[in-house]
Motif scaffolding. Sequence first.
Motif, PDB file in Angstrom:
ATOM      1  N   ILE A  22       0.845  -1.195   0.000  1.00  0.00           N
ATOM      2  CA  ILE A  22       0.000   0.000   0.000  1.00  0.00           C
ATOM      3  C   ILE A  22       0.883   1.249   0.000  1.00  0.00           C
ATOM      4  CG2 ILE A  22      -1.572   1.381   1.439  1.00  0.00           C
ATOM      5  CD1 ILE A  22      -2.885  -1.364   2.221  1.00  0.00           C
ATOM      6  N   ASN A  23       1.908   1.252   0.844  1.00  0.00           N
ATOM      7  CA  ASN A  23       2.814   2.405   0.909  1.00  0.00           C
ATOM      8  C   ASN A  23       3.476   2.673  -0.435  1.00  0.00           C
ATOM      9  OD1 ASN A  23       2.236   2.848   3.612  1.00  0.00           O
ATOM     10  ND2 ASN A  23       3.971   1.658   4.334  1.00  0.00           N
ATOM     11  N   ILE A  24       3.808   1.622  -1.162  1.00  0.00           N
ATOM     12  CA  ILE A  24       4.458   1.781  -2.471  1.00  0.00           C
ATOM     13  C   ILE A  24       3.515   2.455  -3.463  1.00  0.00           C
ATOM     14  CG2 ILE A  24       5.363   0.542  -4.482  1.00  0.00           C
ATOM     15  CD1 ILE A  24       6.499  -1.529  -2.410  1.00  0.00           C
ATOM     16  N   PHE A  25       2.290   1.927  -3.608  1.00  0.00           N
ATOM     17  CA  PHE A  25       1.396   2.537  -4.603  1.00  0.00           C
ATOM     18  C   PHE A  25       0.919   3.909  -4.161  1.00  0.00           C
ATOM     19  CE2 PHE A  25      -2.292   0.236  -2.586  1.00  0.00           C
ATOM     20  CZ  PHE A  25      -3.183   1.301  -2.473  1.00  0.00           C
ATOM     21  N   MET A  26       0.802   4.138  -2.859  1.00  0.00           N
ATOM     22  CA  MET A  26       0.396   5.465  -2.399  1.00  0.00           C
ATOM     23  C   MET A  26       1.450   6.512  -2.746  1.00  0.00           C
ATOM     24  SD  MET A  26      -2.676   5.468  -1.213  1.00  0.00           S
ATOM     25  CE  MET A  26      -2.958   6.746  -0.016  1.00  0.00           C
ATOM     26  N   GLU A  27       2.722   6.168  -2.682  1.00  0.00           N
ATOM     27  CA  GLU A  27       3.774   7.100  -3.088  1.00  0.00           C
ATOM     28  C   GLU A  27       3.641   7.443  -4.571  1.00  0.00           C
ATOM     29  OE1 GLU A  27       6.005   8.946  -1.386  1.00  0.00           O
ATOM     30  OE2 GLU A  27       4.895   8.169   0.346  1.00  0.00           O
ATOM     31  N   ASP A  28       3.320   6.446  -5.379  1.00  0.00           N
ATOM     32  CA  ASP A  28       3.111   6.698  -6.811  1.00  0.00           C
ATOM     33  C   ASP A  28       1.853   7.532  -7.046  1.00  0.00           C
ATOM     34  OD1 ASP A  28       5.431   5.385  -7.480  1.00  0.00           O
ATOM     35  OD2 ASP A  28       4.432   3.478  -7.888  1.00  0.00           O
ATOM     36  N   PHE A  29       0.797   7.274  -6.286  1.00  0.00           N
ATOM     37  CA  PHE A  29      -0.424   8.066  -6.413  1.00  0.00           C
ATOM     38  C   PHE A  29      -0.143   9.526  -6.076  1.00  0.00           C
ATOM     39  CE2 PHE A  29      -4.037   4.719  -5.706  1.00  0.00           C
ATOM     40  CZ  PHE A  29      -3.630   4.041  -6.826  1.00  0.00           C
ATOM     41  N   LYS A  30       0.684   9.772  -5.060  1.00  0.00           N
ATOM     42  CA  LYS A  30       1.001  11.144  -4.650  1.00  0.00           C
ATOM     43  C   LYS A  30       1.723  11.906  -5.759  1.00  0.00           C
ATOM     44  CE  LYS A  30       1.310  10.033   0.239  1.00  0.00           C
ATOM     45  NZ  LYS A  30       2.224   9.851   1.391  1.00  0.00           N
ATOM     46  N   LYS A  31       2.396  11.195  -6.648  1.00  0.00           N
ATOM     47  CA  LYS A  31       3.130  11.826  -7.743  1.00  0.00           C
ATOM     48  C   LYS A  31       2.217  12.255  -8.891  1.00  0.00           C
ATOM     49  CE  LYS A  31       7.239   9.122  -6.710  1.00  0.00           C
ATOM     50  NZ  LYS A  31       8.032   7.969  -7.145  1.00  0.00           N
ATOM     51  N   LEU A  32       1.003  11.736  -8.926  1.00  0.00           N
ATOM     52  CA  LEU A  32       0.067  12.114  -9.986  1.00  0.00           C
ATOM     53  C   LEU A  32      -0.371  13.554  -9.753  1.00  0.00           C
ATOM     54  CD1 LEU A  32      -2.109   8.882 -10.172  1.00  0.00           C
ATOM     55  CD2 LEU A  32      -0.255   9.567 -11.702  1.00  0.00           C
ATOM     56  N   SER A  33      -0.401  14.324 -10.790  1.00  0.00           N
ATOM     57  CA  SER A  33      -0.696  15.744 -10.646  1.00  0.00           C
ATOM     58  C   SER A  33      -2.192  16.001 -10.597  1.00  0.00           C
ATOM     59  CB  SER A  33      -0.070  16.518 -11.799  1.00  0.00           C
ATOM     60  OG  SER A  33      -0.644  16.095 -13.021  1.00  0.00           O
ATOM     61  N   GLY A  34      -2.534  17.167 -10.086  1.00  0.00           N
ATOM     62  CA  GLY A  34      -3.915  17.618 -10.109  1.00  0.00           C
ATOM     63  C   GLY A  34      -4.676  17.314  -8.839  1.00  0.00           C
ATOM     64  N   ASN A  35      -5.899  17.763  -8.854  1.00  0.00           N
ATOM     65  CA  ASN A  35      -6.806  17.594  -7.731  1.00  0.00           C
ATOM     66  C   ASN A  35      -7.996  16.757  -8.200  1.00  0.00           C
ATOM     67  OD1 ASN A  35      -7.754  18.046  -5.107  1.00  0.00           O
ATOM     68  ND2 ASN A  35      -8.992  19.791  -5.770  1.00  0.00           N
ATOM     69  N   ASP A  36      -7.686  15.690  -8.942  1.00  0.00           N
ATOM     70  CA  ASP A  36      -8.736  14.913  -9.596  1.00  0.00           C
ATOM     71  C   ASP A  36      -9.169  13.666  -8.844  1.00  0.00           C
ATOM     72  OD1 ASP A  36      -8.661  16.736 -11.691  1.00  0.00           O
ATOM     73  OD2 ASP A  36      -7.179  15.571 -12.792  1.00  0.00           O
ATOM     74  N   PHE A  37      -8.445  13.318  -7.769  1.00  0.00           N
ATOM     75  CA  PHE A  37      -8.846  12.143  -7.012  1.00  0.00           C
ATOM     76  C   PHE A  37      -8.321  12.226  -5.584  1.00  0.00           C
ATOM     77  CE2 PHE A  37      -4.615  10.870  -8.167  1.00  0.00           C
ATOM     78  CZ  PHE A  37      -4.203   9.970  -7.194  1.00  0.00           C
ATOM     79  N   ARG A  38      -8.990  11.491  -4.718  1.00  0.00           N
ATOM     80  CA  ARG A  38      -8.552  11.288  -3.339  1.00  0.00           C
ATOM     81  C   ARG A  38      -8.583   9.789  -3.095  1.00  0.00           C
ATOM     82  NH1 ARG A  38      -7.209  15.671  -3.788  1.00  0.00           N
ATOM     83  NH2 ARG A  38      -7.836  17.546  -2.701  1.00  0.00           N
TER      84      ARG A  38
END
Length: 105
Positions: A22-38
């Motif tokens: 989970i920590n690995i994919f969350m770090e990648d999610f944080k790199k996605l730009s914009g305010n399009d998802f939580r």
Amino acid sequence: MIVVKVSYTVEGAYVEKNQENINIFMEDFKKLSGNDFRYNVYLMNDGQTFVHLSHFKNPDIQNKVLNVPSFKEFQKQRDESGLNNSHKLEEWSFLAATTDILNEP
């Protein structure tokens, strides 16, 4: 807005590995730009049941997020760990919040 809740229970021996993934994919999610998802992940008090709650602005954003390679690898390993039919996916309709979620009214 698309709101999805996923819950599942893993074996006790897999809890730590699941948290690492989970920590690995969350770090990648944080790199996605914009305010399009939580995307939020919770661990229930039983110490083995995980709950993922996600908000996506639209289907394109949802597709982009869910196809991040580290997320797909997380899902593969989670599913192979043996979920004993505990995996449950629910799609909700957004009504209201105390804070601005994805700039929605």
